[in-house]
Design an enzyme around this catalytic site. Structure first.
Site, PDB file in Angstrom:
ATOM      1  N   SER A 130      -0.092   7.708  -7.913  1.00  0.00           N
ATOM      2  CA  SER A 130      -0.880   6.993  -6.916  1.00  0.00           C
ATOM      3  C   SER A 130      -2.033   7.837  -6.404  1.00  0.00           C
ATOM      4  O   SER A 130      -1.983   9.056  -6.431  1.00  0.00           O
ATOM      5  CB  SER A 130       0.014   6.582  -5.741  1.00  0.00           C
ATOM      6  OG  SER A 130      -0.784   5.920  -4.785  1.00  0.00           O
ATOM      7  N   LYS A 184       7.439   3.660  -6.864  1.00  0.00           N
ATOM      8  CA  LYS A 184       5.988   3.419  -6.907  1.00  0.00           C
ATOM      9  C   LYS A 184       5.688   1.945  -6.593  1.00  0.00           C
ATOM     10  O   LYS A 184       4.720   1.625  -5.907  1.00  0.00           O
ATOM     11  CB  LYS A 184       5.427   3.804  -8.284  1.00  0.00           C
ATOM     12  CG  LYS A 184       3.979   3.378  -8.543  1.00  0.00           C
ATOM     13  CD  LYS A 184       3.019   4.057  -7.609  1.00  0.00           C
ATOM     14  CE  LYS A 184       1.546   3.963  -7.874  1.00  0.00           C
ATOM     15  NZ  LYS A 184       0.887   2.831  -8.372  1.00  0.00           N
ATOM     16  N   HIS A 187       5.967   1.465  -2.971  1.00  0.00           N
ATOM     17  CA  HIS A 187       4.755   2.068  -2.393  1.00  0.00           C
ATOM     18  C   HIS A 187       3.603   1.056  -2.441  1.00  0.00           C
ATOM     19  O   HIS A 187       2.900   0.838  -1.457  1.00  0.00           O
ATOM     20  CB  HIS A 187       4.391   3.340  -3.172  1.00  0.00           C
ATOM     21  CG  HIS A 187       2.969   3.771  -3.006  1.00  0.00           C
ATOM     22  ND1 HIS A 187       1.926   3.156  -3.679  1.00  0.00           N
ATOM     23  CD2 HIS A 187       2.397   4.726  -2.236  1.00  0.00           C
ATOM     24  CE1 HIS A 187       0.785   3.713  -3.320  1.00  0.00           C
ATOM     25  NE2 HIS A 187       1.039   4.664  -2.451  1.00  0.00           N
ATOM     26  N   ASN A 188       3.413   0.425  -3.589  1.00  0.00           N
ATOM     27  CA  ASN A 188       2.306  -0.527  -3.714  1.00  0.00           C
ATOM     28  C   ASN A 188       2.524  -1.747  -2.821  1.00  0.00           C
ATOM     29  O   ASN A 188       1.576  -2.263  -2.233  1.00  0.00           O
ATOM     30  CB  ASN A 188       2.155  -0.977  -5.168  1.00  0.00           C
ATOM     31  CG  ASN A 188       1.475   0.074  -6.015  1.00  0.00           C
ATOM     32  OD1 ASN A 188       1.595   1.263  -5.737  1.00  0.00           O
ATOM     33  ND2 ASN A 188       0.779  -0.335  -7.044  1.00  0.00           N
ATOM     34  N   GLU A 191       1.620  -0.797   0.531  1.00  0.00           N
ATOM     35  CA  GLU A 191       0.148  -0.758   0.578  1.00  0.00           C
ATOM     36  C   GLU A 191      -0.397  -2.172   0.867  1.00  0.00           C
ATOM     37  O   GLU A 191      -1.303  -2.331   1.697  1.00  0.00           O
ATOM     38  CB  GLU A 191      -0.339  -0.239  -0.774  1.00  0.00           C
ATOM     39  CG  GLU A 191      -1.824  -0.084  -0.928  1.00  0.00           C
ATOM     40  CD  GLU A 191      -2.156   0.380  -2.359  1.00  0.00           C
ATOM     41  OE1 GLU A 191      -1.585   1.385  -2.807  1.00  0.00           O
ATOM     42  OE2 GLU A 191      -2.971  -0.281  -3.012  1.00  0.00           O
TER      43      GLU A 191
END
Ligand code: NBP
Length: 483
Positions: A130, A184, A187-188, A191
């Site tokens: 990232s 991940k 995480h996105n 976001e």
């Protein structure tokens, strides 16, 4: 060719090129390869000119340049391109060699690839990367998972090139199988949530407080000095005041139709699959979907009337601070939900996730980097078995302090007709989560009434019973299972 490269990197688009240059800066010799091989020469002649980077024109040539165990990293389009490269690479490698996929692959694909490669003696790693172009070049957040036997061999490179936060690398081993790509993905998703919350704050400032871009930019600049200090708040400050060549604010000329590449949706799908109420990320994905119905919204805007004005008539300065507090409280909920999802996946897949370590990995280098993640790391350090972030004294206290302002913002937005789906769902989740009793008793009765789905009595949990509610239905119940 002599064996001189520490690692090979396949994929010379924006991420691959920048990661190679980052590795080179840290003293690693990288062999570059790309499906369209002409890009290798172009890269060596231009961006990589004067570096120790070497190039290869074929996979065979690339593999011959590598020190053992061979480390091959891919940064190519997720999906079949990754499988195609694995199929071509495996016959060229030896037992104990390592293939790393740094693209945005789905964690289920990574789980499968780890298993398939292990059967052939190859150690497969799926790593979240990232931070976009800048992160790749100067320090990304890296989330590697997969075959743990690969970690000692890739650790020096990964931790060497990763971003640093509090002098520690934003990279550590996440877990087996698809754990790295799962983290991940979350995480996105987070976001998506962070961006949606910021957009709702902007929308309220604009519609309810009639603020202009320069004023809003100053507010975000101020917010970036406190608990909301983060990369996304910082860039929002810059975006809001950015003027086009004609002197007008560029952001106001941009079509209000949000794109998406799928990782937020994957997070929401995983949440539904695992029965976790990750409502804020879900709302953020749906908000993007709603935004993209531009023509329908234009027609509806003429027909569907709301309140007479969106303007807030009360104490504007105080309301502005309430928006800040609503954003902070909602953000806490979003992260609490994201960690709930990771905890459930860890339970199902038997991953030993280090939640404080994950917060540290996200603390620097990536798009959601923030001071706030330092508080999350501390919370899990104090109590690694913390079941929910909201139960940590720091976050519990933070929510208590912002609660009144948060409720004021959600209620006012509803009265004014300004949509705040993420602020609202966060508050609804908070009230649901803290409820000792929810109306699901009635829901269970309804299910049993029309479908004989059975229910449990308060004083006999685990014992499912059916009632003949009407007197004319049968006494046979449906099977009990969870969808
Ligand atoms: P892209 O996602 O645009 O992929 C370009 C690379 O994939 C090129 O090397 C291209 O080769 C190769 N490729 C494609 Br497209 N189809 C292929 C196929 N069928 N077989 C073999 N190679 C193929 O590049 P990127 O933006 O650098 O991203 C790389 C990975 O990192 C992606 O998975 C992406 O989701 C992820 N990621 C991107 C970012 C970002 O900010 N861009 C951030 C984090 C993660 P060619 O040159 O021959 O066409």
């Amino acid at each position: 060719m002599s064996e001189k490269a520490d690692i090979a990197l396949i994929g010379l688009a924006v991420m691959g090129q920048n990661l190679i240059l980052n590795m080179n800066d840290h003293g690693f010799v990288v062999c570059a390869f790309n499906r369209s091989v002409e890009k290798v020469d172009s890269f060596l002649k231009n961006e990589a000119k004067g570096t120790k980077v070497i190039g290869a024109k074929s996979l065979e040539e690339m593999v011959k340049t590598l020190k053992k165990p061979r480390r091959v990293m891919m940064l190519v389009k997720a999906g079949s391109a990754v499988d195609d490269f694995i199929i071509k690479l495996v016959p060229l490698l030896e037992k104990g060699d390592i293939i790393i996929d740094g693209g945005n692959s789905e964690y289920v694909d990574t789980t499968r690839r780890v298993k398939e490669c292990a059967e052939k003696g190859i150690l497969f790693v799926g790593s979240g990367v990232s931070g976009g172009e800048d992160g790749a070049r100067y320090g990304p957040s890296l989330m590697p998972g997969g075959n743990p036997a690969a970690w000692p061999a890739i650790k020096p490179i990964f931790q060497g090139i990763a971003a640093k936060a509090d002098n520690e690398p934003c990279c550590d081993w996440v877990g087996d199988g698809g754990a790295g790509h799962f983290v991940k993905m979350v995480h996105n998703g987070i976001e998506y949530g962070d961006m949606q919350l910021i957009c709702e704050a902007y929308h309220l400032m604009k519609c309810a407080l009639n603020m202009d871009n320069s004023e809003m930019s100053k507010v975000f600049e101020e917010w970036n000095k406190g608990v909301l200090d983060s990369f996304l708040i910082e860039i929002t400050k810059d975006i809001l005041k950015f003027k086009d060549k004609d002197g007008k604010y560029l952001v106001e000329k941009i079509r209000d139709s949000a794109g998406q590449k799928g990782t937020g949706k994957w997070t929401a799908i995983a949440a539904l699959d695992y029965g976790m109420p990750v409502t804020l990320i879900g709302e953020s994905v749906f908000s993007r979907c709603l935004s993209s119905l531009v023509e329908e919204r234009h027609k509806a805007s003429e027909l569907l009337k709301g309140p007479p004005t969106t303007e807030f008539k009360g104490d504007k300065k105080k309301f502005l601070d309430s928006i800040r507090q609503a954003l902070y409280a909602s953000k806490i909920i979003s992260y609490a939900q994201g960690f709930m999802l990771m905890r459930e996946a860890a339970h199902l897949y038997n991953w030993n996730l280090n939640y404080g370590g994950i917060a540290l990995m996200w603390r620097g280098g990536c798009i959601i980097r923030s001071v706030f993640l330092g508080n999350i790391k501390t919370a899990f350090e104090h109590n690694p078995k913390l079941t929910n972030l909201l139960l940590d004294p720091f976050f519990n206290d933070a929510i208590q302090k912002s609660q009144a302002a948060w409720r004021e913002v959600v209620a006012t937005a509803a009265v004014l007709g300004v949509p705040t789906p993420a602020f609202s769902t966060a508050l609804a989740f908070y009230d649901g989560y803290r409820s000792k009793r929810l109306p699901a008793n009635l829901l269970q009765a309804q299910r049993d009434y029309f479908g004989a789905h059975t229910y449990e009595l308060l004083n006999e949990p685990g014992k499912f019973v059916h009632t003949n509610w009407t007197g004319h239905g049968g006494n046979v119940s449906a099977s009990t299972y969870q969808a």
